[in-house]
Motif scaffolding. Structure first.
Motif, PDB file in Angstrom:
ATOM      1  N   SER A 209       0.829  -1.205   0.000  1.00 44.86           N
ATOM      2  CA  SER A 209       0.000   0.000   0.000  1.00 44.86           C
ATOM      3  C   SER A 209       0.864   1.255   0.000  1.00 44.86           C
ATOM      4  CB  SER A 209      -0.930  -0.011   1.228  1.00 44.86           C
ATOM      5  OG  SER A 209      -1.799  -1.116   1.196  1.00 44.86           O
ATOM      6  N   GLU A 214      -3.493   1.669  -2.125  1.00 46.38           N
ATOM      7  CA  GLU A 214      -4.378   0.626  -1.600  1.00 46.38           C
ATOM      8  C   GLU A 214      -5.618   0.502  -2.462  1.00 46.38           C
ATOM      9  OE1 GLU A 214      -6.978  -0.310   2.457  1.00 46.38           O
ATOM     10  OE2 GLU A 214      -5.122   0.852   2.582  1.00 46.38           O
ATOM     11  N   ASP A 215      -5.968  -0.721  -2.792  1.00 42.23           N
ATOM     12  CA  ASP A 215      -7.175  -1.014  -3.563  1.00 42.23           C
ATOM     13  C   ASP A 215      -8.159  -1.755  -2.672  1.00 42.23           C
ATOM     14  OD1 ASP A 215      -8.662  -1.331  -6.187  1.00 42.23           O
ATOM     15  OD2 ASP A 215      -8.413  -3.422  -5.574  1.00 42.23           O
ATOM     16  N   ASP A 216      -9.401  -1.260  -2.600  1.00 37.65           N
ATOM     17  CA  ASP A 216     -10.398  -1.864  -1.716  1.00 37.65           C
ATOM     18  C   ASP A 216     -10.612  -3.343  -2.022  1.00 37.65           C
ATOM     19  OD1 ASP A 216     -10.645   0.578  -0.609  1.00 37.65           O
ATOM     20  OD2 ASP A 216     -12.720   0.949  -1.217  1.00 37.65           O
ATOM     21  N   SER A 219      -7.676  -5.616  -0.909  1.00 36.55           N
ATOM     22  CA  SER A 219      -7.575  -5.736   0.550  1.00 36.55           C
ATOM     23  C   SER A 219      -8.662  -6.655   1.102  1.00 36.55           C
ATOM     24  CB  SER A 219      -7.681  -4.354   1.199  1.00 36.55           C
ATOM     25  OG  SER A 219      -6.620  -3.524   0.790  1.00 36.55           O
ATOM     26  N   ILE A 220      -9.872  -6.520   0.579  1.00 36.53           N
ATOM     27  CA  ILE A 220     -10.967  -7.365   1.055  1.00 36.53           C
ATOM     28  C   ILE A 220     -10.726  -8.816   0.682  1.00 36.53           C
ATOM     29  CG2 ILE A 220     -13.434  -7.841   0.797  1.00 36.53           C
ATOM     30  CD1 ILE A 220     -13.794  -4.790   0.369  1.00 36.53           C
ATOM     31  N   ALA A 261      -5.929   0.893   7.635  1.00 38.72           N
ATOM     32  CA  ALA A 261      -6.843   0.671   6.514  1.00 38.72           C
ATOM     33  C   ALA A 261      -7.665   1.932   6.238  1.00 38.72           C
ATOM     34  CB  ALA A 261      -7.779  -0.496   6.823  1.00 38.72           C
ATOM     35  N   THR A 265     -12.401   1.120   2.867  1.00 41.83           N
ATOM     36  CA  THR A 265     -12.046  -0.300   2.912  1.00 41.83           C
ATOM     37  C   THR A 265     -12.712  -0.981   4.096  1.00 41.83           C
ATOM     38  OG1 THR A 265      -9.906   0.125   1.855  1.00 41.83           O
ATOM     39  CG2 THR A 265     -10.136  -1.939   3.070  1.00 41.83           C
ATOM     40  N   ARG A 266     -12.679  -0.331   5.257  1.00 39.63           N
ATOM     41  CA  ARG A 266     -13.304  -0.922   6.438  1.00 39.63           C
ATOM     42  C   ARG A 266     -14.812  -1.082   6.244  1.00 39.63           C
ATOM     43  NH1 ARG A 266      -9.537   2.374   9.187  1.00 39.63           N
ATOM     44  NH2 ARG A 266     -11.097   4.016   9.438  1.00 39.63           N
ATOM     45  N   HIS A 268     -16.535  -1.363   3.358  1.00 34.13           N
ATOM     46  CA  HIS A 268     -16.819  -2.415   2.376  1.00 34.13           C
ATOM     47  C   HIS A 268     -16.483  -3.795   2.932  1.00 34.13           C
ATOM     48  CE1 HIS A 268     -16.206   0.800  -0.996  1.00 34.13           C
ATOM     49  NE2 HIS A 268     -17.384   0.902  -0.397  1.00 34.13           N
ATOM     50  N   ARG A 269     -15.350  -3.889   3.637  1.00 30.03           N
ATOM     51  CA  ARG A 269     -14.930  -5.182   4.179  1.00 30.03           C
ATOM     52  C   ARG A 269     -15.930  -5.695   5.204  1.00 30.03           C
ATOM     53  NH1 ARG A 269      -9.136  -4.809   6.526  1.00 30.03           N
ATOM     54  NH2 ARG A 269     -10.273  -3.648   8.112  1.00 30.03           N
TER      55      ARG A 269
END
Length: 544
Positions: A209, A214-216, A219-220, A261, A265-266, A268-269
């Motif tokens: 990252s 960083e790509d969502d 990462s997920i 993060a 991202t958080r 969506h994850r």
């Protein structure tokens, strides 16, 4: 193509169960509805699926155990660590011995190692099943934390005991000394591998990252693959993949505290993992319903040939095991509480009295669910010499019946036991929230001042930046003024916050409806409407 259609049918059944459980006039636990839908798929449409036990274990257990470890409240885990450890390890051993001997006494044709394997696999509890029952009658927060912590650890201890019992059934021998040494390696190596995998992945992600952004989606996807990596690495080294998945999840919760993060991202994850958890739990119970007719038929044949008894005895066996689990749990909880109170009296603490209804609720809340189902379906099909595994269908049926009975008993008894029960409120959480808000507001004000000074280097825009900073600082100053109020004003302020929350949610709903209306009338583009609706949804998620 047929396999794809079956998977789609199972997913459709999981979706339908979420609506059916709300539409039914009576309150039923979600797993019971999913089991019924699975039976409909198998019985009416004559469709079903049979998975290899090890594949089934690999597909379902690692992500569920990883998520349990990730999301369990650490404060409750450490505060009630003594109680949780007593339930998660002591009660598991107590249950394996008690239920194993009971099953072998009732069904002599079931070998003792298989009876102990059955007892081990029905020992882990399932907080997801409990939460599905207590949606209308909330369970005390502290009791729920204890049940979650117990479930996290007894999943591992119960499944490790199950592994040893199955090994004894396959080899026909068991050595306590060898098992103890093996257990130490299996447990310690599993924990270390799980923690190491998560730390290694997080360090690699941080480096990537930092250098490439960083790509969502990536990462997920990495977070979804982490439990499988920990599980497979541990199993390759003859350690416990179960404990590795749990340790990976717990380590992930600490990695999350670094805050590296991105916020999106958080968000969506979290949504993706909620969907994964709902889907995996639902599919497991639908699978149980699909296989239920075959399981019942095989269990009846086992009883008729081995014991020469009527099939109705199957339900008697299941009822006796369920009753035994509740009685053993009640005895252990009562004895554990007596021991805790005795220690507190020796330390000059104030005596604490627990209502008998709370003790009984704790005993009934030991609902069995997804872990029991996943574990029992991994019983080997054949012994090393090629003969069928003894009483496999009977063991699966009894475990299945225990799941159904504990769900039914808890859904009937828990609401009645908890209704009207006065539980002392925990002020710690509110105090911690107030403290965090105060510190966060002060940190925000300081950051705004630093940013304003950096932005206002151009004299022409200094006045604009100062006014903008004053408006933003005003929000945090208001929060600090509210927090500075006396204890007597706390409830009034919280009621005001609740009223403001209701008004803001109503305003956001109106905003969203107006944006949708403008899009329907083609006064704004779809891209603009999606962008605005996403912004509104993000703000609304803060208040919900």
């Amino acid at each position: 193509m047929e396999s794809i259609e079956i998977v789609l049918a199972m997913l459709l059944a999981v979706v339908a169960s979420g609506y059916l459980v709300r539409a039914l006039p009576i309150s039923l636990p979600l797993p019971l509805v999913q089991i019924a839908l699975g039976a409909v798929i198998s019985g009416v449409f004559k469709q079903g699926v049979i998975l290899e036990p090890h594949i089934f274990f690999l597909l379902f257990l690692p992500p569920l155990l990883f998520l349990d470890g990730w999301r369990i409240p650490k404060d409750g885990l450490f505060r009630d660590k003594a109680t949780i450890l007593e339930l998660a390890f002591g009660l598991v051993i107590f249950t394996v011995l008690g239920i194993g001997l009971l099953v072998h006494w009732m069904i002599p044709s079931m070998p003792l190692p298989v009876a102990f394997a059955l007892a081990a696999i029905v020992s882990p509890t399932d907080p997801v099943a409990v939460s599905s029952i207590t949606t209308r009658v909330p369970i005390p927060r502290r009791l729920m934390h204890i049940l979650e912590g117990e479930s996290l650890l007894n999943d591992a201890s119960g499944l490790v005991c199950f592994r040893f019992a199955v090994a004894a059934a396959m080899t026909g021998s068991f050595s306590l000394a060898s098992a103890s040494l093996t257990f130490l390696w299996v447990a310690l190596a599993g924990l270390g591998i799980g923690a190491g995998i998560t730390m290694g992945i997080s360090i690699a992600q941080r480096w990537l990252s930092h250098h490439f952004g960083e790509d969502d989606g990536s990462s997920i996807l990495v977070s979804l693959l982490t439990p499988f990596a920990a599980y497979l690495a541990a199993e390759t080294l003859q350690a416990s993949g179960i404990l590795a998945a749990v340790a990976a999840g717990v380590t992930m919760s600490y990695v999350e505290l670094t805050g590296r993060a991105l916020a999106t991202t958080r968000l969506h994850r979290s949504a993706v993992w909620d969907t994964v958890q709902f889907s995996l739990n639902g599919i497991m119970f639908v699978l149980l319903g699909e296989q239920l007719p075959g399981i019942v038929h095989g269990a009846m044949q086992t009883v008729e040939t081995g014991e020469h008894l009527a099939p109705v005895w199957l339900f008697g066996y299941a009822l006796a095991i369920c009753l035994g689990l509740i009685v053993l749990r009640f005895i252990w909880v009562w004895a554990s509480l007596r021991l805790t109170l005795f220690r507190r009296q020796g330390e000059n603490h104030e005596p604490v009295k627990s209502h008998w209804r709370l003790l009984l609720a704790t005993s009934v809340a030991g609902v069995r669910g997804a872990i029991t189902l996943a574990g029992v379906l991994t019983l080997p099909l054949l012994l090393p010499d090629g003969t069928p595994f003894p009483a496999r269908d009977l063991a699966i049926f009894l475990a299945t019946a225990v799941i159904l009975l504990t769900l039914t008993v808890a859904s009937i008894a828990l609401p009645r036991l908890l209704r009207g029960l006065e539980i002392p409120q925990e002020a710690t959480a509110l105090q911690e929230e107030d403290l965090a808000r105060q510190h966060a507001a002060r940190a925000a004000i300081a950051a705004i001042e630093r940013t304003r000074r950096r932005m206002a280097r151009d004299a022409a825009d200094a006045d604009i930046h100062t006014k903008a900073a004053s408006r933003v600082i005003g929000v945090y100053q208001h929060r600090l003024e509210q927090s500075a109020g006396g204890e007597g004003e706390a409830n009034q302020l919280r009621r005001a916050d609740q009223a403001e929350r209701t008004l803001r949610l109503a305003a956001l709903e109106a905003e969203r409806n107006e944006v949708f209306k403008l899009a329907r009338e083609q006064r704004i583009s779809d891209a603009t409407s999606r962008k605005l609706v996403r912004e509104i949804d993000l703000v609304e998620s803060r208040y919900r």
